[in-house]
Write an enzyme that holds these catalytic residues in place. Structure first.
Site, PDB file in Angstrom:
ATOM      1  N   ARG A 174      36.351  53.917  33.221  1.00  0.00           N
ATOM      2  CA  ARG A 174      37.541  52.846  33.127  1.00  0.00           C
ATOM      3  C   ARG A 174      37.091  51.636  32.927  1.00  0.00           C
ATOM      4  O   ARG A 174      36.352  50.868  33.591  1.00  0.00           O
ATOM      5  CB  ARG A 174      38.293  52.801  34.318  1.00  0.00           C
ATOM      6  CG  ARG A 174      39.347  51.857  34.262  1.00  0.00           C
ATOM      7  CD  ARG A 174      40.740  52.203  35.194  1.00  0.00           C
ATOM      8  NE  ARG A 174      39.887  51.916  36.682  1.00  0.00           N
ATOM      9  CZ  ARG A 174      40.183  50.711  37.428  1.00  0.00           C
ATOM     10  NH1 ARG A 174      40.734  49.603  36.723  1.00  0.00           N
ATOM     11  NH2 ARG A 174      39.684  50.520  38.392  1.00  0.00           N
ATOM     12  N   HIS A 230      35.774  53.880  44.132  1.00  0.00           N
ATOM     13  CA  HIS A 230      36.772  52.904  43.780  1.00  0.00           C
ATOM     14  C   HIS A 230      37.872  53.483  43.047  1.00  0.00           C
ATOM     15  O   HIS A 230      38.998  53.335  43.306  1.00  0.00           O
ATOM     16  CB  HIS A 230      36.154  51.736  42.938  1.00  0.00           C
ATOM     17  CG  HIS A 230      37.147  50.742  42.608  1.00  0.00           C
ATOM     18  ND1 HIS A 230      37.781  49.802  43.757  1.00  0.00           N
ATOM     19  CD2 HIS A 230      37.537  50.243  41.444  1.00  0.00           C
ATOM     20  CE1 HIS A 230      38.604  48.925  43.153  1.00  0.00           C
ATOM     21  NE2 HIS A 230      38.726  49.126  41.933  1.00  0.00           N
ATOM     22  N   GLU A 254      36.727  39.772  33.043  1.00  0.00           N
ATOM     23  CA  GLU A 254      36.017  40.899  33.738  1.00  0.00           C
ATOM     24  C   GLU A 254      34.998  41.684  33.031  1.00  0.00           C
ATOM     25  O   GLU A 254      35.008  41.450  31.709  1.00  0.00           O
ATOM     26  CB  GLU A 254      37.116  41.657  34.427  1.00  0.00           C
ATOM     27  CG  GLU A 254      37.890  40.870  35.362  1.00  0.00           C
ATOM     28  CD  GLU A 254      38.785  41.843  36.144  1.00  0.00           C
ATOM     29  OE1 GLU A 254      39.172  43.081  35.652  1.00  0.00           O
ATOM     30  OE2 GLU A 254      39.300  41.463  37.277  1.00  0.00           O
ATOM     31  N   GLY A 259      43.449  42.011  38.517  1.00  0.00           N
ATOM     32  CA  GLY A 259      44.580  42.015  37.662  1.00  0.00           C
ATOM     33  C   GLY A 259      45.127  42.971  36.704  1.00  0.00           C
ATOM     34  O   GLY A 259      44.417  44.011  36.815  1.00  0.00           O
TER      35      GLY A 259
END
Ligand code: FAD
Ligand code: SIN
Length: 541
Positions: free
Chosen positions: A388, A353, A112, A48
């Site tokens: 990140r 990723h 997360e 999300g």
């Protein structure tokens, strides 16, 4: 063939579509995209978008979490923009039609890794698909936006390419659109534009194992580099800790690995070695919810020390109904492969990723070339630093696409000059398409080299070896490119090789370990006074 427009947007992920939506309020926009309009990294985003929504949360907490994950290399003022603009952009997405998951009438917020609060706005575990759906549906109703599919941007059209300027500073030269390939007719079209927005997404396909779909061949990074724009921090490649392990490898060489969202760990998932033992306590007090670089390195270490091919992610202690409610897509995909995640441990491995570096931009997404903006994953805003924070990427894309659109309005208002004569695409000397086998072999070779030598753990020896091999492939590819008629694979190979070159070059420049860049030869971080971005610029574009 020549097309003229005010603004050319390259890419139809969240960054390109959101930029097009905002720019359409005052100008004509053409969006070119290399496959179907919804095919993008965005379309596969699961977890999300991070934003401060909960009254218990605060901008300061989100800023601190982002800075902490970024390992000292984030630009604080840019992170502040990201976080404080966030809630307004989430509201924009909702106004456009995005249906995020709600609980008791309020946005449901997930947690997360690296986040001190639950702040991930999501649409079950298919957030990106829902955002793409809503943006495309909205743009379909707007007359002055035209989306052209199956059209691959080859190279940017720049003042220096046209006027052959020599010995003058590169910065501030004009960008006037792009040459693009119509993948149906195989014709090269020039699109002349006062403003070009690069929104081409990531480069996961440079690596053998990646969560990124086949479009993510780093085209934007490569085009920008070839055109002389500044590129930064390319060494910081994020490896997601948990992609689904496949015993037989990838069925086809550019097939992405299926992601097991970080939100599964946020939901209580536990990492275990094959013999069922938890191991994250050895590495970080935040255990499974430590930032990704730490979790991915911990898994990598366990695999190397134990000589095993995967670890397990265990969510079996959670209620089955709740698992299915939160993660219907992950549940179904795993079930198709014979894994019932409510009963079975999930075999996982890290995979490439996300690119934290990219085309260097300022707070309005302006690159070092005039009229060229970059937003989304292809850009380096300064938000991510050396690593990140989870779910900050979709947020960065909407926040800086919005700011780019604001600045482009002013740019167009002050635009006084006309386009120069842009020469036709020159494919003299090009022979045929008969070299396809050489191209697919080279792509496989690059991806293997990058996985083996420029992965989670690096060293001088590995980087030198990779640099030598990539240089050979570069020379062969340039030769092929000159002799072969333009088609998708040769263009993508050229871009993959350029990205591999940039990643290795930046990794060699960084003589320390920081965030996502870990090297055995410099295992420690430099003192904060010595850290800086690694900036690359092709001085002979
Ligand atoms: P993309 O969405 O990748 O769009 C790029 C577009 O450019 C595509 O349309 C592509 O076809 C087009 N394109 C590329 N090259 C060319 C060319 N030469 N010519 C024409 N068109 C071109 N981030 C989060 O914040 N939260 C998440 O939950 C999350 N989950 C993720 C899950 C997965 C599996 C993956 C792969 C990534 C995830 N990310 C997540 C990262 C995030 O999805 C991406 O960083 C983000 O979507 C990038 O958006 P973008 O618009 O910059 O690029
Ligand atoms: C995920 O769902 O784990 C991906 C989130 C991200 O890449 O930010």
């Amino acid at each position: 063939m020549e097309i003229k427009t005010d603004v050319l947007v390259i890419g139809s992920g969240i960054a390109g579509l959101f930029a097009a939506h905002e720019i359409s309020k005052y100008a004509d926009v053409i969006v070119v995209t290399k496959k179907d309009k919804n095919e993008s990294n965005t379309n596969y985003a699961q977890g999300g978008i991070a934003s401060v929504i909960d009254p218990e949360d605060s901008f300061d907490k989100h800023i601190e979490d982002t800075l902490k994950a970024g390992a000292g290399l984030c630009k604080r003022d840019i992170v502040e923009i990201l976080v404080t603009d966030g809630p307004d952009r989430i509201n924009d997405l909702i106004r456009i039609g995005t249906e995020f998951t709600k609980k008791n009438g309020k946005l449901d917020l997930a947690k997360e890794g690296g986040h001190s609060m639950a702040r991930i706005v999501h649409a079950k575990d298919l957030t990106g698909k829902e955002i793409e759906r809503a943006l495309i549906a909205k743009l379909n109703t707007i007359k002055n936006v035209k989306i052209i599919e199956n059209t691959l941007a080859i190279d940017l059209i720049t003042e220096h390419n046209i006027k052959k300027l020599k010995n003058e500073p590169l910065n501030n030269r004009n960008c006037w659109g792009a040459f693009v390939l119509d993948c149906n007719s195989m014709d090269v079209i020039k699109i002349a534009a006062k403003v070009t927005v690069l929104a081409t997404g990531g480069l996961g396909q440079v690596y053998l194992h990646t969560t990124n779909p086949s479009i993510a061949t780093g085209d934007g990074f490569a085009m920008a580099y070839r055109s002389g724009a500044k590129i930064g921090n390319m060494e910081f490649i994020q490896f997601h800790p948990t992609s689904l392990y496949r015993a037989n490898g990838n069925e086809s060489y550019n097939n992405p690995s299926f992601l097991i969202s970080e939100a599964v760990r946020g939901f209580g998932g536990i990492l275990r070695t094959i013999d069922g033992k938890e191991f994250m306590t050895k590495y970080d007090s935040r255990k499974e919810l430590a930032p990704r670089d730490i979790v991915a390195r911990a898994i990598d270490n366990e695999l190397k020390v134990r000589g095993e091919e995967f670890v397990y992610l265990d969510i079996t202690h959670k209620d089955k109904e709740e698992i299915i409610e939160h993660f219907p897509n992950i549940y179904n995909e795993c079930l198709k492969k014979g894994i019932d995640i409510s009963k079975d441990f999930i075999p996982v491995v890290p995979a490439a990723h996300y690119a934290c570096g990219g085309v260097a931009v300022d707070e309005f997404a302006r690159t070092s070339l005039k009229g060229l903006y970059a937003c989304g994953e292809v850009s380096m805003t300064g938000v991510h630093g050396a690593n990140r924070l989870a779910s900050n990427s979709l947020l960065e894309a909407v926040v800086f696409a919005h700011r780019a659109a604001k600045d482009i309005k002013i740019f167009l208002k002050n635009y006084s000059h006309s386009f120069p004569d842009i020469p036709e695409w020159d494919d003299l000397g090009a022979l045929s398409y008969d070299e396809k086998i050489l191209i697919s072999h080279s792509i496989k070779e690059v991806r293997q080299i990058m996985w083996d030598y420029v992965g989670i753990v690096r060293s001088n020896q590995r980087l030198d070896r990779a640099a030598r091999r990539i240089h050979n492939i570069f020379v062969e590819t340039e030769d092929l490119y000159k002799r072969t008629k333009i088609f998708e694979d040769i263009l993508e190979l050229r871009n993959i090789v350029a990205c591999a070159h940039m990643i290795i070059k930046s990794a060699k420049l960084r003589k320390e370990s920081r965030g996502l860049h870990y090297t055995l030869d410099y295992p420690n971080q430099l003192s904060d006074s010595k850290i800086k971005d690694t900036i690359l610029q092709n001085l002979n574009p």
